[in-house]
Enzyme design. Structure first.
Site, PDB file in Angstrom:
ATOM      1  N   ARG A 148     -10.139  -0.730  -5.481  1.00 25.65           N
ATOM      2  CA  ARG A 148      -9.208  -1.729  -5.998  1.00 25.65           C
ATOM      3  C   ARG A 148      -9.929  -3.070  -6.013  1.00 25.65           C
ATOM      4  O   ARG A 148     -10.609  -3.419  -5.035  1.00 25.65           O
ATOM      5  CB  ARG A 148      -7.965  -1.810  -5.108  1.00 25.65           C
ATOM      6  N   TYR A 160      -2.900 -13.326  -4.375  1.00 28.22           N
ATOM      7  CA  TYR A 160      -2.583 -12.088  -3.669  1.00 28.22           C
ATOM      8  C   TYR A 160      -3.857 -11.244  -3.464  1.00 28.22           C
ATOM      9  O   TYR A 160      -4.608 -11.015  -4.403  1.00 28.22           O
ATOM     10  CB  TYR A 160      -1.544 -11.244  -4.442  1.00 28.22           C
ATOM     11  N   ASP A 212      -4.094  -4.613  -8.754  1.00 30.71           N
ATOM     12  CA  ASP A 212      -2.690  -4.806  -8.371  1.00 30.71           C
ATOM     13  C   ASP A 212      -2.251  -6.208  -8.810  1.00 30.71           C
ATOM     14  O   ASP A 212      -2.796  -7.209  -8.332  1.00 30.71           O
ATOM     15  CB  ASP A 212      -2.572  -4.674  -6.840  1.00 30.71           C
ATOM     16  N   HIS A 214       0.817  -7.255  -8.352  1.00 29.84           N
ATOM     17  CA  HIS A 214       1.769  -7.619  -7.295  1.00 29.84           C
ATOM     18  C   HIS A 214       3.031  -8.307  -7.819  1.00 29.84           C
ATOM     19  O   HIS A 214       3.447  -9.355  -7.305  1.00 29.84           O
ATOM     20  CB  HIS A 214       1.068  -8.468  -6.218  1.00 29.84           C
ATOM     21  N   GLU A 238      -1.285  -1.875 -11.188  1.00 29.22           N
ATOM     22  CA  GLU A 238      -0.140  -1.694 -10.279  1.00 29.22           C
ATOM     23  C   GLU A 238       0.829  -2.870 -10.334  1.00 29.22           C
ATOM     24  O   GLU A 238       0.411  -4.029 -10.445  1.00 29.22           O
ATOM     25  CB  GLU A 238      -0.709  -1.544  -8.859  1.00 29.22           C
ATOM     26  N   GLU A 264       5.894   0.646  -4.543  1.00 21.16           N
ATOM     27  CA  GLU A 264       5.745   0.474  -3.087  1.00 21.16           C
ATOM     28  C   GLU A 264       6.974  -0.195  -2.473  1.00 21.16           C
ATOM     29  O   GLU A 264       7.199  -0.073  -1.277  1.00 21.16           O
ATOM     30  CB  GLU A 264       4.467  -0.292  -2.745  1.00 21.16           C
ATOM     31  N   ARG A 285       4.320   5.164  -6.481  1.00 25.83           N
ATOM     32  CA  ARG A 285       3.504   4.461  -5.491  1.00 25.83           C
ATOM     33  C   ARG A 285       4.183   4.279  -4.145  1.00 25.83           C
ATOM     34  O   ARG A 285       3.802   3.414  -3.364  1.00 25.83           O
ATOM     35  CB  ARG A 285       3.225   3.054  -6.053  1.00 25.83           C
ATOM     36  N   GLU A 341      -4.187   5.427  -1.362  1.00 27.49           N
ATOM     37  CA  GLU A 341      -4.675   4.105  -0.945  1.00 27.49           C
ATOM     38  C   GLU A 341      -5.110   4.177   0.520  1.00 27.49           C
ATOM     39  O   GLU A 341      -4.393   4.713   1.371  1.00 27.49           O
ATOM     40  CB  GLU A 341      -3.569   3.059  -1.089  1.00 27.49           C
ATOM     41  N   TRP A 404       6.049 -13.328  -4.892  1.00 26.11           N
ATOM     42  CA  TRP A 404       4.747 -13.282  -4.226  1.00 26.11           C
ATOM     43  C   TRP A 404       4.091 -11.938  -4.454  1.00 26.11           C
ATOM     44  O   TRP A 404       4.638 -10.913  -4.354  1.00 26.11           O
ATOM     45  CB  TRP A 404       4.896 -13.518  -2.719  1.00 26.11           C
TER      46      TRP A 404
HETATM   47  O1  KDG Z   1       3.456  -5.813   3.183  1.00 25.69           O
HETATM   48  C1  KDG Z   1       3.097  -5.970   1.854  1.00 25.69           C
HETATM   49  C2  KDG Z   1       1.926  -5.076   1.531  1.00 25.69           C
HETATM   50  O2  KDG Z   1       2.209  -3.768   1.893  1.00 25.69           O
HETATM   51  C3  KDG Z   1       1.555  -5.117   0.072  1.00 25.69           C
HETATM   52  O3  KDG Z   1       1.298  -6.435  -0.303  1.00 25.69           O
HETATM   53  C4  KDG Z   1       0.316  -4.269  -0.131  1.00 25.69           C
HETATM   54  O4  KDG Z   1       0.602  -4.365  -2.495  1.00 25.69           O
HETATM   55  C5  KDG Z   1       0.103  -3.850  -1.527  1.00 25.69           C
HETATM   56  C6  KDG Z   1      -0.791  -2.697  -1.760  1.00 25.69           C
HETATM   57  O5  KDG Z   1      -0.874  -2.275  -2.909  1.00 25.69           O
HETATM   58  O6  KDG Z   1      -1.385  -2.223  -0.811  1.00 25.69           O
HETATM   59 MG    MG Z   2       0.570  -3.030  -4.175  1.00 23.54          MG
END
Ligand code: KDG
Ligand code: MG
Length: 404
Positions: A148, A160, A212, A214, A238, A264, A285, A341, A404
């Site tokens: 990643r 991020y 990612d 995010h 992602e 996630e 995910r 991951e 965020w």
């Molecule tokens: O607690 C937040 C994290 O789990 C997250 O920011 C991690 O996005 C994430 C990832 O893909 O691992």
């Molecule tokens: Mg993520």
């Protein structure tokens, strides 16, 4: 019939906070579960010790599915991250007990291995391309075949997944309040294709790259990003948009064939149902713990399989090695795995959680210890008491709170 005799909820903080469930049975077996929810650890701990544990004392630990149904359906207030992490943590501990009671690793109870090893991706961060190339080389030297890639963005102080001057991404910072980060999607969108292009040129075509976003983009920005990254053959892109608006992914699909991973922050099959049946995602995910444990995530992954959709379990360092192990047992025994991951853990975490799983040449294996194969050392853990820690939050340059 064995009975559930005692349930303890233990919180420790070897570098970061973990909520660990200890279930003891009348025949002397101890099962370990993880119920960590980054930044909301105490809420899950209270949910379990105040509201779940008292209901489970005296029940048969072998009846994992019945206990799952009871915890999910007997509560009028269903779903949500706290409830589902609590149910997930209990489910993990019960699978650990079942494995230990028959002296078999959990993957054998799920039908046995359908592959020899599990492809893993890890995090690679660099503030700029030069730093990123260095980090890529280091992870390639460790044997990873999938990486990643996250980088800084000119004009922003932190982004991020990567902070200026810091080598590792560990976003939750200790203290009583969340840190502010300033975000600008335009700057990010104009910069990130250059970074991904640089990373692809650096590693060549044999290495999988992932990215990612995010949850930070609007639907049309996400479509632009998908289109601009298409030439670099990403394994997945992602969380391009916030998870709540599932329609957004349709718009992205109209403009790009980039594989999309999402989920996630989802925690039930119901959160994924429409995305799966409408083929709006390519990789499910969710975390094997946050989405209700092994019992429930297997159902989600099976539903995805009907539509040719794969899964790639969440595996950051903010779920404990117990969840990592549970994911690996599921990964080894479930046909439609995409990738796992594996962010990895600092050394001190392995002193508290000793584990049978292993990483070799970029592939993981859960090991053959009975149960999940992770032990929690309470003595060592006691040296690391809970410390409040929160994820950052973001505002744009004009001061507006944003995702965020
Ligand atoms: O607690 C937040 C994290 O789990 C997250 O920011 C991690 O996005 C994430 C990832 O893909 O691992
Ligand atoms: Mg993520």
């Amino acid at each position: 019939m064995a009975k559930i005799e005692k349930i303890d909820v233990l919180i420790s903080s070897p570098g970061r906070n973990y909520v660990t469930i200890k279930i003891q049975t009348s025949d002397g077996i101890i099962g370990w579960g993880d119920a960590t929810l980054n930044g909301r650890e105490l809420s899950v701990a209270s949910y379990i010790s105040d509201h779940v544990a008292p209901l489970l004392i005296g029940l048969d630990p072998d009846r994992i599915e019945d206990i799952w149904q009871f915890l999910y359906r007997s509560v009028y207030w269903r779903r949500g991250p706290i409830t589902m992490a609590a149910i997930g943590g209990i489910d993990l501990a019960l699978w650990d007990i079942k494995g230990k009671s028959v002296n078999r690793p959990v993957y054998q109870l799920l039908g046995g291995a359908v592959r020899e090893k599990i492809l893993a991706y890890t995090h690679t961060v660099g503030w700029d391309l030069a730093e990123l190339k260095d980090a890529l080389d280091k992870n390639l030297a460790r044997g990873f075949k999938a990486l990643r890639v996250q980088s800084g963005v000119p004009g922003l102080d932190s982004v991020y997944g990567v902070s200026q001057g810091k080598k590792n991404y560990e976003p939750a910072s200790r203290g009583a309040s969340a840190q502010l980060e300033v975000w600008d999607s335009g700057k990010y969108l104009r910069h990130v294709p250059k970074i991904i292009e640089g990373a692809r040129n650096h590693v060549g075509d044999d290495i999988e790259l992932l990215h990612d976003a995010h949850h930070r983009l609007t639907p049309i920005q996400a479509a632009q990003l998908g289109k601009s990254l298409e030439p670099y053959g990403l394994f997945w892109l992602e969380d391009v948009t916030p998870g709540e608006n599932q329609e957004a992914l349709k718009l992205i699909r109209q403009h790009s064939t980039i594989p999309l991973a999402i989920g996630e922050v989802f925690n039930t099959i119901w959160d994924f149902k429409d995305l799966i049946i409408n083929q709006q995602l390519d990789y499910v995910r969710c975390s094997v713990m946050h989405a209700g444990g092994i019992s429930h995530t297997r159902r989600i992954f099976d539903l995805a399989a009907l539509y040719g959709i794969k899964f790639g379990p969440h595996g950051p360092s903010d779920v404990s090695p117990i969840t990592m192990a549970a994911s690996l047992h599921v990964d080894l025994a479930t046909p439609n795995l995409g990738i796992q991951e594996f962010m990895g853990y600092p050394e001190v975490v392995s002193e508290v959680f000793t584990h049978a799983y292993s990483l070799k040449d970029g592939y993981l294996h859960p090991g053959d210890a009975s149960g999940l194969g992770v032990d929690y050392n309470e003595k060592v853990a006691a040296k690391f008491p809970y410390a409040p820690a929160y994820l950052p939050y973001a505002r744009t340059f004009d001061g507006t709170v944003t995702d965020w």
